[in-house]
Design a protein around this motif. Structure first.
Motif, short mmCIF file in Angstrom:
data_model
loop_
_atom_site.label_atom_id
_atom_site.label_comp_id
_atom_site.label_asym_id
_atom_site.label_seq_id
_atom_site.Cartn_x
_atom_site.Cartn_y
_atom_site.Cartn_z
N THR A 59 -15.39 19.21 -12.11
CA THR A 59 -16.14 18.37 -11.19
C THR A 59 -15.28 17.23 -10.66
N LYS A 60 -14.50 16.62 -11.53
CA LYS A 60 -13.58 15.57 -11.10
C LYS A 60 -12.66 16.10 -9.99
N LYS A 61 -12.12 17.27 -10.19
CA LYS A 61 -11.21 17.84 -9.19
C LYS A 61 -11.94 18.09 -7.87
N LEU A 62 -13.15 18.63 -7.93
CA LEU A 62 -13.91 18.90 -6.72
C LEU A 62 -14.24 17.62 -5.96
N ALA A 97 -9.29 11.34 -9.55
CA ALA A 97 -8.08 11.55 -10.35
C ALA A 97 -8.23 11.14 -11.80
N HIS A 98 -9.40 10.67 -12.21
CA HIS A 98 -9.58 10.25 -13.60
C HIS A 98 -9.66 11.45 -14.53
N LEU A 99 -9.52 11.16 -15.83
CA LEU A 99 -9.38 12.22 -16.82
C LEU A 99 -10.64 12.42 -17.65
N ILE A 100 -10.73 13.60 -18.23
CA ILE A 100 -11.77 13.93 -19.20
C ILE A 100 -11.14 14.00 -20.59
N ASN A 139 -10.14 4.69 -19.22
CA ASN A 139 -10.19 3.86 -18.02
C ASN A 139 -11.62 3.94 -17.48
N THR A 140 -12.43 2.97 -17.86
CA THR A 140 -13.85 3.00 -17.50
C THR A 140 -14.23 1.79 -16.68
N LYS A 141 -15.42 1.87 -16.07
CA LYS A 141 -15.96 0.77 -15.28
C LYS A 141 -16.97 0.00 -16.12
N GLY A 177 -15.27 7.85 -10.64
CA GLY A 177 -14.27 6.79 -10.59
C GLY A 177 -13.91 6.21 -11.93
N GLU A 178 -14.09 6.97 -13.02
CA GLU A 178 -13.71 6.51 -14.35
C GLU A 178 -13.45 7.71 -15.24
N ASP A 179 -12.72 7.46 -16.33
CA ASP A 179 -12.52 8.51 -17.33
C ASP A 179 -13.83 8.76 -18.07
N LEU A 180 -14.01 9.98 -18.54
CA LEU A 180 -15.21 10.33 -19.30
C LEU A 180 -14.81 10.89 -20.67
N PHE A 181 -15.68 10.63 -21.65
CA PHE A 181 -15.47 11.17 -22.99
C PHE A 181 -16.68 11.96 -23.43
#
Length: 281
Positions: A133-136, A140-143, A49-51, A60-64
């Motif tokens: 970092t997402k949690k901090l 809510a996006h995923l890694i 889920n990316t921008k 604000g997006e998933d990261l890979f």
């Protein structure tokens, strides 16, 4: 609903890209790249889920994160064919001053690449840091991350794996490319790792298997299941069972093509087994 035929056609074209890139410079890693072609196509076309565009922060997006960076040919092909940079830039693979180095780097500023990788064993730690970092940031996006099975012979992974479970990093899906091959032979002959499912579970992870890791539908179903298991207090590991060199018959099921380029004749054989679908670069 995903168009499976379109994803399969793109996968065929990605295999062509891999073969042509490595052949042109007589250097690179086709085996693992071919084995992960279906996974990368699914990841970038259906899962992440990316921008639009690209920024390093990725808020604000998933990261890979790609840990086993030597399979850069498949990474670059799918990034280019997903609009991150011009497809014809694949012609510069491994050339001096190219943004497409043999192992992904950040110095050249290639869109889609957030970490330098290829020094094996480090990607798990980076992915966990990004997930925290997402949690901090209350994001809510995923890694997502990808690791080689032979790469798990590196000890740093297991410290990170223990850390992730101990700190309930449950917004991480770490996929292991389980092809049973590495540069010097089979993983069992180099350093047997035993039951990886049991190991990850013993370290406190949720684990699932994708038995047909070169099947588009199986990947999509398995990764959707993995996503549904996030947010439950445990990091998630996907054991993706692939075939080294998939799609090119003489490269399959052997470590011999881990880091060897095809010659002119071998290139033509490989391309003939993967007819052009959406256009070469």
């Amino acid at each position: 609903m995903p168009n499976i035929k379109e994803l399969e056609d793109l996968t065929t074209q990605v295999r062509r890209d891999i073969l042509r890139m490595v052949h042109k410079v007589n250097s690179g890693h086709p085996g693992g790249s071919l084995g992960c072609a279906e996974f990368f196509v699914c990841l970038y076309k259906e899962i992440l889920n990316t921008k639009p565009g690209f920024d390093m922060d990725g808020i604000g997006e998933d990261l890979f994160f790609l840990s086993n960076g030597h399979i850069s040919p498949v990474y670059y092909s799918v990034l280019a064919r997903s609009g991150y940079f011009p497809i014809d830039e694949l012609n510069t693979f491994r050339l001096i001053d190219s943004r497409l180095q043999g192992h992904p780097t950040t110095h050249e500023g290639l869109p889609g690449v957030r970490i330098a990788s290829g020094s094996l064993g480090q990607g798990m730690s980076v992915a966990i840091g990004a997930a925290q970092t997402k949690k901090l940031n209350n994001d809510a996006h995923l890694i997502y991350s990808l690791h080689g099975d032979g790469e798990l012979q590196e000890g740093q992974n297991w410290e990170a794996i223990m850390y992730a479970a101990g700190n309930k990093v449950d917004n991480l899906i770490a996929t292991v490319d389980l092809n049973g091959q590495q540069i010097d032979g089979s993983t069992d002959s180099v350093l047997p790792m035993g039951n990886l499912r049991a190991k990850f579970e013993a370290f406190g992870w949720t684990v699932l298997d994708i038995e047909e890791g070169n099947n588009i539908s199986a990947i999509l179903e398995g990764m959707a299941k993995a996503k549904s298991l996030t947010g439950q207090g445990k990091p998630v590991c996907v054991l993706l069972k692939t075939v080294m060199g998939n799609g090119v018959d003489f490269m399959m099921h052997t470590h011999a093509w881990h880091g060897k380029a095809p010659n002119d004749e071998q290139l033509e054989i490989g391309l003939a087994q993967n007819p052009e679908t959406i256009g070469d670069y």
